[in-house]
Design an enzyme around this catalytic site. Sequence first.
Site, PDB file in Angstrom:
ATOM      1  N   ASP A  86       0.842  -1.191   0.000  1.00  0.00           N
ATOM      2  CA  ASP A  86       0.000   0.000   0.000  1.00  0.00           C
ATOM      3  C   ASP A  86       0.878   1.243   0.000  1.00  0.00           C
ATOM      4  O   ASP A  86       1.645   1.478   0.936  1.00  0.00           O
ATOM      5  CB  ASP A  86      -0.904   0.009   1.227  1.00  0.00           C
ATOM      6  N   TYR A 144       3.501   9.942   0.272  1.00  0.00           N
ATOM      7  CA  TYR A 144       4.479   9.308   1.157  1.00  0.00           C
ATOM      8  C   TYR A 144       5.917   9.573   0.715  1.00  0.00           C
ATOM      9  O   TYR A 144       6.856   9.383   1.488  1.00  0.00           O
ATOM     10  CB  TYR A 144       4.249   7.799   1.250  1.00  0.00           C
ATOM     11  N   LYS A 175      -2.124   6.233  -4.368  1.00  0.00           N
ATOM     12  CA  LYS A 175      -3.238   7.164  -4.163  1.00  0.00           C
ATOM     13  C   LYS A 175      -2.928   8.541  -4.722  1.00  0.00           C
ATOM     14  O   LYS A 175      -1.779   8.996  -4.680  1.00  0.00           O
ATOM     15  CB  LYS A 175      -3.538   7.299  -2.652  1.00  0.00           C
ATOM     16  N   HIS A 232      -7.120   9.617  -2.105  1.00  0.00           N
ATOM     17  CA  HIS A 232      -6.571   9.499  -0.755  1.00  0.00           C
ATOM     18  C   HIS A 232      -7.519  10.067   0.305  1.00  0.00           C
ATOM     19  O   HIS A 232      -7.700   9.483   1.374  1.00  0.00           O
ATOM     20  CB  HIS A 232      -5.212  10.206  -0.690  1.00  0.00           C
TER      21      HIS A 232
END
Length: 304
Positions: A46, A51, A80, A113
Amino acid sequence: MCSTIALNNGLIVPVIGLGTWQGVDSPKEVEKAVRFAIDAGYRHFDCAAIYGNEKEIGKVLREKISDGVVKRENLFITTKVWNDDHKEEQVVKACKKSLKNFGLDYVDLYLIHWPVCDSDDVDYVETWRGMEKCVELNLTKSIGLSNFNSEQVNRILKVAKIKPVMNQVECHVNLNQKKLRDFCKERGIAITAYSPFGAPNTPGSNAGFKSTEKVALDSPIIEQISKKYNKSKYQVALRYLIDIGTIPIPKSSSESNIKANFDVFDFKLTLEEVEEIDKLDSGKRTCPAFQYKGFKYYPFDAEF
């Protein structure tokens, strides 16, 4: 051997994955974690643009594919679109950028997201149109949602040409999301459980999302079940999430913890044990995203 479930489009997803949020400030740590995870048997990863570690993750995935350790078709890669790319024309560009970061031709699942956008002026229904284009262009095999409440999921379903396969939400023993889980299940939408052990407040870039709430993994019932099955409280917490039908994505950079988190397929909780753990639900979030409170599409003011 990891169990799998079928999504509403027929795609198969492993019921446990490696979360990669913890690598936002240390991409190299996530690179090591993904390497450990693949060797331990993980096939579900994931990820997210925000990130900041898609390149490092992609590097390891490509290495492992090249070395014959794993085939691309046996991996399930989620990423996302972030809240600053919610306009319809931005979504495809964002997805292509993620694919470039990974060095992959497609992802298996692309999620919105959050239903909120940073400027608070883009309707997530518009974002969904961009997500559908990503499927049409074969950039992703499936699309879904993250942090959407029941009203927002319903609104997407009313306009969707392509049905969302997933809603990824915070879910753990203190926030079991039963009403939202039942709602999504009735509509054929799977649930990914992020922060399965909670996410207590940390400094830096994560601070605005998290609260000081902690998940009660030291409760007597979890300790009792832990002793019965000779498993850790973390393994019991993950097994609970699997047994209530969700897909947990624990994150860790420790090789021993990554292996332990995957070692949850040799036992199963009884219905009575699940019901006892259900009683730990307090409805409290460790990821309330306070910085979006007051935004038009903030998701956590609804009942579920």
